[in-house]
Design a protein around this motif. Structure first.
Motif, mmCIF file in Angstrom:
data_model
loop_
_atom_site.group_PDB
_atom_site.id
_atom_site.type_symbol
_atom_site.label_atom_id
_atom_site.label_comp_id
_atom_site.label_asym_id
_atom_site.label_seq_id
_atom_site.Cartn_x
_atom_site.Cartn_y
_atom_site.Cartn_z
ATOM 1 N N GLU A 1 0.838 -1.202 0.000
ATOM 2 C CA GLU A 1 0.000 0.000 0.000
ATOM 3 C C GLU A 1 0.872 1.251 0.000
ATOM 4 N N GLY A 2 1.987 1.180 0.752
ATOM 5 C CA GLY A 2 2.915 2.304 0.755
ATOM 6 C C GLY A 2 3.549 2.518 -0.604
ATOM 7 N N LEU A 3 3.807 1.431 -1.315
ATOM 8 C CA LEU A 3 4.385 1.552 -2.649
ATOM 9 C C LEU A 3 3.432 2.308 -3.575
ATOM 10 N N GLY A 4 2.130 2.032 -3.429
ATOM 11 C CA GLY A 4 1.136 2.776 -4.200
ATOM 12 C C GLY A 4 1.128 4.256 -3.843
ATOM 13 N N LEU A 5 1.360 4.561 -2.573
ATOM 14 C CA LEU A 5 1.444 5.959 -2.147
ATOM 15 C C LEU A 5 2.606 6.648 -2.861
ATOM 16 N N ALA A 6 3.763 5.991 -2.896
ATOM 17 C CA ALA A 6 4.910 6.577 -3.579
ATOM 18 C C ALA A 6 4.592 6.843 -5.042
ATOM 19 N N ALA A 7 3.848 5.931 -5.665
ATOM 20 C CA ALA A 7 3.477 6.111 -7.069
ATOM 21 C C ALA A 7 2.521 7.281 -7.252
ATOM 22 N N MET A 8 1.553 7.406 -6.348
ATOM 23 C CA MET A 8 0.558 8.479 -6.471
ATOM 24 C C MET A 8 1.181 9.850 -6.256
ATOM 25 N N ILE A 9 2.058 9.972 -5.279
ATOM 26 C CA ILE A 9 2.660 11.279 -5.017
ATOM 27 C C ILE A 9 3.950 11.464 -5.824
ATOM 28 N N GLU A 10 4.267 10.456 -6.646
ATOM 29 C CA GLU A 10 5.406 10.507 -7.570
ATOM 30 C C GLU A 10 6.716 10.804 -6.837
ATOM 31 N N THR A 11 6.911 10.063 -5.761
ATOM 32 C CA THR A 11 8.129 10.186 -4.967
ATOM 33 C C THR A 11 8.995 8.961 -5.183
ATOM 34 N N PRO A 12 10.218 9.122 -5.651
ATOM 35 C CA PRO A 12 11.079 7.967 -5.909
ATOM 36 C C PRO A 12 11.581 7.334 -4.620
ATOM 37 N N VAL A 13 11.473 6.030 -4.527
ATOM 38 C CA VAL A 13 11.996 5.272 -3.397
ATOM 39 C C VAL A 13 12.421 3.912 -3.934
ATOM 40 N N VAL A 14 13.492 3.342 -3.387
ATOM 41 C CA VAL A 14 13.986 2.041 -3.850
ATOM 42 C C VAL A 14 13.802 1.010 -2.756
ATOM 43 N N VAL A 15 13.169 -0.107 -3.132
ATOM 44 C CA VAL A 15 12.908 -1.214 -2.207
ATOM 45 C C VAL A 15 13.637 -2.451 -2.724
ATOM 46 N N ILE A 16 14.393 -3.090 -1.837
ATOM 47 C CA ILE A 16 15.067 -4.344 -2.180
ATOM 48 C C ILE A 16 14.233 -5.493 -1.625
ATOM 49 N N ASP A 17 13.862 -6.424 -2.498
ATOM 50 C CA ASP A 17 13.184 -7.644 -2.051
ATOM 51 C C ASP A 17 14.137 -8.812 -2.256
ATOM 52 N N VAL A 18 14.593 -9.416 -1.170
ATOM 53 C CA VAL A 18 15.472 -10.582 -1.248
ATOM 54 C C VAL A 18 14.593 -11.826 -1.090
ATOM 55 N N THR B 1 0.483 20.502 -2.402
ATOM 56 C CA THR B 1 -0.159 19.514 -1.539
ATOM 57 C C THR B 1 0.284 18.111 -1.954
ATOM 58 N N VAL B 2 0.518 17.270 -0.944
ATOM 59 C CA VAL B 2 0.891 15.874 -1.191
ATOM 60 C C VAL B 2 -0.109 14.988 -0.455
ATOM 61 N N ALA B 3 -0.813 14.149 -1.199
ATOM 62 C CA ALA B 3 -1.801 13.265 -0.573
ATOM 63 C C ALA B 3 -1.940 11.998 -1.393
ATOM 64 N N SER B 4 -2.507 10.972 -0.779
ATOM 65 C CA SER B 4 -2.629 9.676 -1.446
ATOM 66 C C SER B 4 -3.805 9.613 -2.410
ATOM 67 N N ASP B 5 -4.688 10.613 -2.376
ATOM 68 C CA ASP B 5 -5.819 10.649 -3.303
ATOM 69 C C ASP B 5 -5.394 11.260 -4.642
ATOM 70 N N GLU B 6 -6.201 10.984 -5.659
ATOM 71 C CA GLU B 6 -5.969 11.623 -6.951
ATOM 72 C C GLU B 6 -6.121 13.129 -6.810
ATOM 73 N N HIS B 7 -5.422 13.887 -7.671
ATOM 74 C CA HIS B 7 -5.296 15.314 -7.432
ATOM 75 C C HIS B 7 -5.219 16.098 -8.739
ATOM 76 N N MET B 8 -5.288 17.408 -8.571
ATOM 77 C CA MET B 8 -5.084 18.332 -9.679
ATOM 78 C C MET B 8 -3.572 18.536 -9.858
ATOM 79 N N GLU B 9 -3.198 19.417 -10.764
ATOM 80 C CA GLU B 9 -1.788 19.650 -11.033
ATOM 81 C C GLU B 9 -1.047 20.247 -9.835
ATOM 82 N N ASP B 10 -1.760 20.971 -8.982
ATOM 83 C CA ASP B 10 -1.116 21.553 -7.803
ATOM 84 C C ASP B 10 -1.184 20.638 -6.587
#
Length: 592
Positions: free
Chosen positions: A279-296, A423-432
């Motif tokens: 769910e957090g990964l989806g948050l990163a995608a929605m707010i377009e914040t780069p984060v790297v996760v290693i899955d071993v 504004t940064v939020a997990s919901d869909e948003h306008m350009e601002d």
């Protein structure tokens, strides 16, 4: 085949199997030899069966191999399990006071050490390890001085008395072996090119440091915990803030928070922990914040087999998080690639403002290998993408964090930069960044934002090089693999070519982007294709078929928790080319 030598050490957890392994690895690396090591161990802290294999040689060692040249059993259980698997020319060095070998296969030399005599009746049971290592090095044709130096380093924290005691005992065993045991016919060579020795987890962590990671957090979950260990040990020197968090939900959210604040942030886990991160990964995608996760990856499902390897998480990564969004998924192919992939995926994640996933497995992360120190380049190119870190006047008339652009990439400002409030939020948003779903869901804006994010996909695919065929085209068989199977497939290809079956290899490093069209272009011209992977269902085969409709001629799959050995692949190729089957499932050799 290239010259190599494999030594295996077996015993129960707590008997000190790792210590002689570390000694061998250091000595081999200092002689300029390459090495590849794999440790098969169990979940309990004490007891159980542990079997460490270190294979070395003057050329690059692609896997831990098929054969054991020298075995050191530290208990009776190891002798009973593995003696029958040894072949002609192999030798066994063991404690002759406590271990009974039984009938050895023809051509296997038994080399019992009178341990109580050599260590002056010491009660320290771990000292048999030092004696066995010394005897083995004598048989390998390696002088005593390198062992003396390594013992000094290995035991220096325990004081001079312990160091001197171990050196004295080792010298006794070395001389005893020289006088009583026949040396191996081909002594290990020596070069001036010393190697660095590291695990895949260490390489992943070091890659993070090279990439400019400034925040790392994790909840300990094997087999990824080694990344946390390295980060914690080197945090101050590397300038990285490291946190152990209460669970993986907290881990991903904390990493996203640090990334949103402007630093490169990374975390690592295994499949069960990654499930909590989706769910957090989806948050990163929605707010377009780069984060790297290693899955071993480790054997699943659920907590599965915590200390065994598998390539079973691919579809979990492909479907991580709900909804459609761009992502990056890379599967490193060897220990050096674990180091190199981190700066590479961070540059892409920053440029395209999306999550990046590194899909490793236990074989790589807890395996040990040698690399040329010069290949560990910490002066790598760092590309942060369209990152705004200071006021430039462009935001004075209303900064739009999610500005609609042709590339899908919007200018990204660090929070706190003047005139760049958003504004940064997990919901869909306008350009601002203002939400579109509170009073009336604007379907036009929703469609625009979805299409904006997905436009990044084309750019991601163009930024990543497609795979290339390894070896001569027109071979009798093409072996397809992904991630950590690179080395063992390479060795199988060499063996097949030597036996008159021409073979080549296609290894997939990037799962997303896949470059499906390029893969099909390559495979379309291949005579016979066989896909090799460490899982039950053929996850990559299913993924490749879903993306391209391509179906290979055959499959080789392994899901018993242990990695492939070269002969597993060679034998399976032969039976498939003979028309016996289209699916081969090799079994790891064990004592019944």
């Amino acid at each position: 085949m290239k010259q190599s030598f494999a030594v295996s050490i077996g015993g129960a957890a707590g008997q000190g199997v790792a210590t002689p392994g570390n000694i061998f690895a250091r000595i081999f690396a200092r002689r300029g030899l390459h090495l590849n090591a794999y440790n098969a161990y169990q979940s309990i802290i004490r007891g159980g069966h542990t079997f460490l294999t270190i294979r070395t040689g003057p050329e690059k060692i692609d896997s831990f191999g098929d054969h054991i040249d020298l075995m050191i059993p530290l208990n009776q259980d190891t002798m009973d399990r593995h003696l029958r698997l040894l072949g002609p020319g192999a030798a066994v060095v063991y404690n002759g006071d406590t271990i009974k070998p039984g009938a050895a296969p023809e051509g296997v030399r038994l080399c019992p050490l009178p341990v109580s005599k050599l260590n002056d009746n010491s009660r320290n049971k771990v000292e048999q390890n030092t004696l066995a290592v010394a005897a083995a090095l004598s048989m390998m044709g390696i002088g005593f001085q390198p062992l003396e130096e390594v013992l000094g380093q290995q035991f220096k924290k325990k004081g001079d008395a312990v160091v001197n005691e171990n050196v004295a005992m080792a010298r006794n065993a070395y001389h005893y072996s020289t006088q009583n045991f026949e040396p191996f016919a081909r002594p290990l060579p020596m070069t001036e090119n010393r190697k660095a020795v590291l695990t895949g987890n260490m390489a992943l962590a070091m890659g993070g440091a090279a990439a400019g990671v400034k925040f790392y957090c994790a909840y300990p979950m094997s087999p990824s915990t080694g990344v946390l260990h390295w980060m914690a040990a080197h945090a101050r020197k590397a300038g990285i803030m490291v946190r152990q968090v209460e669970d993986e939900i907290g881990v991903i959210n904390m990493a996203i928070g640090a990334a949103q604040a402007g630093v490169r942030a990374m975390c690592a886990t295994s499949g069960g922990g990654f499930a909590l991160m989706t769910e957090g990964l989806g948050l990163a995608a929605m707010i377009e914040t780069p984060v790297v996760v290693i899955d071993v990856q480790r054997a699943g499902p659920s907590t599965g087999v915590p200390t065994k390897t598998e390539q079973g998480d691919l579809w979990q990564m492909l479907g991580a998080g709900h909804g459609d969004y761009p992502r990056l998924i890379a599967a490193p192919t060897d220990i050096l690639d674990c180091f190199k992939i981190i700066p590479e995926i961070f540059n892409l994640a920053d440029k395209f403002q999306c999550p990046g996933i590194v899909l490793g497995d236990l074989l790589l992360s807890e395996g040990t290998g040698s690399v040329d120190p010069g290949d560990l380049n910490f002066d790598v190119k760092i590309d942060r993408g369209e990152l705004i870190t200071s006021a430039n006047g462009n935001g004075a008339n209303g900064y739009k964090r999610y500005l609609l652009t042709e590339s899908g990439i919007s200018p990204r400002a660090i929070p706190g930069v003047p005139h760049h409030t958003h504004t940064v939020a997990s919901d869909e948003h306008m350009e601002d960044g203002v939400l579109i779903s509170d009073e009336f869901t604007n379907p036009i804006k929703r469609r625009e934002m979805m299409e904006k994010r997905q436009r990044k996909v084309a750019g991601i695919e163009a930024a990543v090089a497609p795979p290339e065929l390894i070896g001569q085209p027109g071979a009798d068989v093409t072996l397809i693999g992904w991630g950590s199977t690179m080395g063992v497939i390479q060795e199988a290809v060499e063996m097949l070519n030597e036996e008159g079956i021409s073979a080549n290899q296609l290894q997939i490093r990037w799962m997303v982007p896949l470059h499906g069209e390029r893969i099909v272009d390559i495979l379309r011209d291949c005579r016979h294709t066989i896909l090799v992977e460490n899982n039950y269902s053929g996850q990559f085969a299913r993924y490749l078929r879903s993306e391209t409709s391509f179906v290979p001629n055959g499959h080789i799959r392994k899901y018993d928790g242990e990695p492939f050995m070269p002969h597993h692949i060679v034998e399976a190729v032969k039976e498939q080319l003979a028309g016996s089957t289209k699916l081969s499932v090799p079994m790891h050799e064990i004592m019944v």
